[in-house]
Design a protein around this motif. Sequence first.
Motif, PDB file in Angstrom:
ATOM      1  N   PRO A 122       0.783  -1.219  -0.135  1.00  0.00           N
ATOM      2  CA  PRO A 122       0.152  -0.076   0.039  1.00  0.00           C
ATOM      3  C   PRO A 122       0.945   1.181   0.025  1.00  0.00           C
ATOM      4  N   CYS A 123       2.187   1.087   0.422  1.00  0.00           N
ATOM      5  CA  CYS A 123       2.878   2.489   0.521  1.00  0.00           C
ATOM      6  C   CYS A 123       3.725   2.462  -0.569  1.00  0.00           C
ATOM      7  N   LYS A 124       3.898   1.580  -1.680  1.00  0.00           N
ATOM      8  CA  LYS A 124       4.752   1.826  -2.891  1.00  0.00           C
ATOM      9  C   LYS A 124       3.930   2.357  -4.129  1.00  0.00           C
ATOM     10  N   PRO A 125       3.926   3.478  -4.383  1.00  0.00           N
ATOM     11  CA  PRO A 125       3.156   4.032  -5.514  1.00  0.00           C
ATOM     12  C   PRO A 125       3.330   3.465  -6.715  1.00  0.00           C
ATOM     13  N   ASP A 126       2.153   3.464  -7.401  1.00  0.00           N
ATOM     14  CA  ASP A 126       1.889   3.059  -8.797  1.00  0.00           C
ATOM     15  C   ASP A 126       2.820   4.120  -9.682  1.00  0.00           C
ATOM     16  N   SER A 127       3.910   3.496 -10.283  1.00  0.00           N
ATOM     17  CA  SER A 127       4.563   4.485 -11.093  1.00  0.00           C
ATOM     18  C   SER A 127       4.052   5.130 -12.560  1.00  0.00           C
ATOM     19  N   GLU A 128       3.116   4.284 -12.933  1.00  0.00           N
ATOM     20  CA  GLU A 128       2.271   4.966 -14.021  1.00  0.00           C
ATOM     21  C   GLU A 128       1.376   6.250 -13.583  1.00  0.00           C
ATOM     22  N   ASN A 129       0.775   5.842 -12.567  1.00  0.00           N
ATOM     23  CA  ASN A 129      -0.123   6.890 -11.622  1.00  0.00           C
ATOM     24  C   ASN A 129       0.657   8.130 -11.657  1.00  0.00           C
ATOM     25  N   CYS A 130       1.939   7.849 -11.100  1.00  0.00           N
ATOM     26  CA  CYS A 130       2.759   9.243 -10.695  1.00  0.00           C
ATOM     27  C   CYS A 130       3.094   9.959 -12.005  1.00  0.00           C
ATOM     28  N   VAL A 131       3.389   9.386 -13.024  1.00  0.00           N
ATOM     29  CA  VAL A 131       3.662  10.166 -14.260  1.00  0.00           C
ATOM     30  C   VAL A 131       2.261  10.819 -14.485  1.00  0.00           C
ATOM     31  N   PHE A 132       1.241  10.615 -14.726  1.00  0.00           N
ATOM     32  CA  PHE A 132       0.319  11.338 -14.948  1.00  0.00           C
ATOM     33  C   PHE A 132      -0.089  12.331 -14.014  1.00  0.00           C
ATOM     34  N   TYR A 133       0.129  11.863 -12.842  1.00  0.00           N
ATOM     35  CA  TYR A 133      -0.246  12.888 -11.700  1.00  0.00           C
ATOM     36  C   TYR A 133       0.816  14.347 -11.786  1.00  0.00           C
ATOM     37  N   ARG A 134       1.921  13.902 -12.060  1.00  0.00           N
ATOM     38  CA  ARG A 134       2.982  14.939 -12.036  1.00  0.00           C
ATOM     39  C   ARG A 134       2.515  15.658 -13.392  1.00  0.00           C
ATOM     40  N   TYR A 135       2.168  15.168 -14.253  1.00  0.00           N
ATOM     41  CA  TYR A 135       1.892  15.976 -15.677  1.00  0.00           C
ATOM     42  C   TYR A 135       0.700  16.965 -15.465  1.00  0.00           C
ATOM     43  N   LEU A 136      -0.223  16.289 -14.688  1.00  0.00           N
ATOM     44  CA  LEU A 136      -1.366  17.223 -14.357  1.00  0.00           C
ATOM     45  C   LEU A 136      -1.094  18.370 -13.357  1.00  0.00           C
ATOM     46  N   LEU A 137      -0.260  17.847 -12.450  1.00  0.00           N
ATOM     47  CA  LEU A 137      -0.132  19.078 -11.391  1.00  0.00           C
ATOM     48  C   LEU A 137       0.827  20.107 -12.123  1.00  0.00           C
ATOM     49  N   GLU A 138       1.567  19.829 -13.056  1.00  0.00           N
ATOM     50  CA  GLU A 138       2.533  20.775 -13.532  1.00  0.00           C
ATOM     51  C   GLU A 138       1.782  21.625 -14.500  1.00  0.00           C
ATOM     52  N   ARG A 139       0.619  21.013 -14.954  1.00  0.00           N
ATOM     53  CA  ARG A 139      -0.376  22.038 -15.865  1.00  0.00           C
ATOM     54  C   ARG A 139      -1.140  22.984 -15.007  1.00  0.00           C
ATOM     55  N   LEU A 140      -1.631  22.211 -13.886  1.00  0.00           N
ATOM     56  CA  LEU A 140      -2.215  23.081 -12.969  1.00  0.00           C
ATOM     57  C   LEU A 140      -1.453  24.262 -12.139  1.00  0.00           C
ATOM     58  N   ILE A 141      -0.251  23.929 -12.169  1.00  0.00           N
ATOM     59  CA  ILE A 141       0.402  25.096 -11.664  1.00  0.00           C
ATOM     60  C   ILE A 141       0.843  26.147 -12.363  1.00  0.00           C
ATOM     61  N   GLN A 142       0.971  25.694 -13.782  1.00  0.00           N
ATOM     62  CA  GLN A 142       1.220  26.608 -14.970  1.00  0.00           C
ATOM     63  C   GLN A 142      -0.176  27.597 -14.986  1.00  0.00           C
ATOM     64  N   LEU A 143      -1.229  26.864 -14.864  1.00  0.00           N
ATOM     65  CA  LEU A 143      -2.481  27.497 -14.908  1.00  0.00           C
ATOM     66  C   LEU A 143      -2.704  28.512 -13.976  1.00  0.00           C
ATOM     67  N   TYR A 144      -2.548  28.112 -12.696  1.00  0.00           N
ATOM     68  CA  TYR A 144      -2.252  28.859 -11.455  1.00  0.00           C
ATOM     69  C   TYR A 144      -1.540  30.198 -11.477  1.00  0.00           C
ATOM     70  N   SER A 145      -0.356  29.850 -12.169  1.00  0.00           N
ATOM     71  CA  SER A 145       0.545  31.424 -12.367  1.00  0.00           C
ATOM     72  C   SER A 145      -0.144  32.462 -13.153  1.00  0.00           C
ATOM     73  N   LEU A 146      -1.402  31.992 -13.992  1.00  0.00           N
ATOM     74  CA  LEU A 146      -2.014  33.082 -14.687  1.00  0.00           C
ATOM     75  C   LEU A 146      -3.063  33.770 -14.082  1.00  0.00           C
ATOM     76  N   ILE A 147      -3.355  33.270 -12.789  1.00  0.00           N
ATOM     77  CA  ILE A 147      -4.709  33.823 -12.131  1.00  0.00           C
ATOM     78  C   ILE A 147      -4.220  35.211 -11.498  1.00  0.00           C
ATOM     79  N   SER A 148      -5.157  35.985 -11.626  1.00  0.00           N
ATOM     80  CA  SER A 148      -4.820  37.647 -11.447  1.00  0.00           C
ATOM     81  C   SER A 148      -4.764  37.649  -9.727  1.00  0.00           C
ATOM     82  N   ASP A 149      -4.069  38.829  -9.369  1.00  0.00           N
ATOM     83  CA  ASP A 149      -4.207  38.859  -7.898  1.00  0.00           C
ATOM     84  C   ASP A 149      -5.231  39.073  -7.399  1.00  0.00           C
TER      85      ASP A 149
END
Lengths: 465, 63
Positions: free
Chosen positions: A422-449
């Motif tokens: 249960p503690c060893k992550p599914d590497s395939e899941n990790c790849v997609f999670y990181r990909y999604l998170l990176e895009r979300l952070i990029q999107l967040y950087s565009l949000i106005s103050d």
Amino acid sequence: MKKNINFNNFKIIEPNILLHIPTGKVFNVSKVVKELIIRCQKNVSKVNKKFLKNKENTEIGKIINSLYKLEIEGKKISGNITKEELRLRGISLLVSQRCNFKCVYCYAGGGTYGYKYNLDMKFDIAKKGIEFLLKNRNRTLKILRINFFGGEPLLNFSLIKNIVKYCKNIERNLNIRFKFSLTTNGSIFNQEIINFLKNYDFFIEISLDGPPEIHNLYRKTNEGKNTYELVKNNIYLLCKEGLNNRISLRATFNLGKYDLSKIISHLRCFNVRRVYVDKIGPFPGINIKLTPINKTLFKNTIDKIFNKLKNKKHLEVTLKSLPDNWINLVKMIHFRYLKNQFCSAGKSYLAVSSTGNIYPCHRFVGQNEWRLGSVDGGKIDLSKLSAFYFLVNGNIVCNKCWAKYYCGGGCPYINWVRNNDPCKPDSENCVFYRYLLERLIQLYSLISDDLKKEWNKRRGPLIVK
Amino acid sequence: MGSIPLKIRRFTMDVKHFKILNDNRDTQIMDEQPGCGKLDICIGLDFDDCPSVDICILIDFEL
């Protein structure tokens, strides 16, 4: 003086975003900072000799100073040491381990979880389940949550009615309140059920995998009939009864095979409170391995969604078109909420099977090695729960990952299916999670103050219930 | 881990090189420590398919 900076605590995201992992702080940074960190991550000694000497010392000094400040701040943030101890806030009751659907990707073996007898929970078992919840509840909480799960829980609607009645009777004496929810395939609704769900303020989650050509591929009845029309009509019926705000729709999608943006926008059309998307499995017997083509398709579909958003003028409006589980990640980024565990399974949440067996969560039901005990007698084997108390930064694999505080180590059940741990992550899941998170952070950087200020106002003070 | 020798006394963020994007409140670790109360900040929409996850991270307002 020497400053120890762990450059692996920094993640550079294009075009010029910096995430400091231990604090969750996100910055727009100058080219110099970006270059410095990338070089330091490759080889810090080379940086000393070449890069640093070529720049004005004071300027570089200010940058190192800033990075060091972040590192000091990061060291002050830590989670609590956990130990195996139940303080429940809620349980799932698997009131029926039968199902009228036979979904292709079902992890529960068509709802039975491998059980052969007693597929419908009896009132006596349910009552003991509630007693177990009360005995092991977190006593600082005034609200306890009961989720009716299956199989298809509405196949045992009479029991749901009796349990709710029972809970309403006992809550008066205990100074607590129960909140109820239902996870359903959306096929069995009539006026009596709708009135009941309204009266007791249920939250209803319905599985809908997208437009008919996608939904019908995976979600068929036991007789092999398509289910889209039936579910769609029921959602409309519930909405007509004013339950929009109590409904969430969840699509399980086959990663890379279909256009995810089409699924998301289809679900959003129903105008319900929440929309979630999650990829299929892996589950026992459904060990879907992704082909390189599917991986590329998934990345392309994610990119398509985000490129569309970036080009919109009113980002705050278009943000709402994302699934809520992605919006939650944006909220986590903004409020700097970091998770060092994936979920509360085995800690403040457990599942009770139709026969009264207790498991860390609904996904583990029927897996003998994860049976913790029974509501009969109510004793459970806490030693089996140690895997659910690990912290993400204590995990060798996760500790190296920049996304660890957003994912929390991944679903223990999926980890267990994929890696027998249960503690060893599914590497395939990790790849997609990181990909999604990176895009979300990029999107967040565009949000106005201004919009962020608005969020802060609406968020209000932290609320402890 | 890298070690960089520099003679700097004060530790402040350099606004010329760093523009923070999520500057609000202190960072919170949302662990599910029994009784710690931190996860109780959320007002989850009760349970969904993976209830524990959403209880962890739902925050009570709409974006």
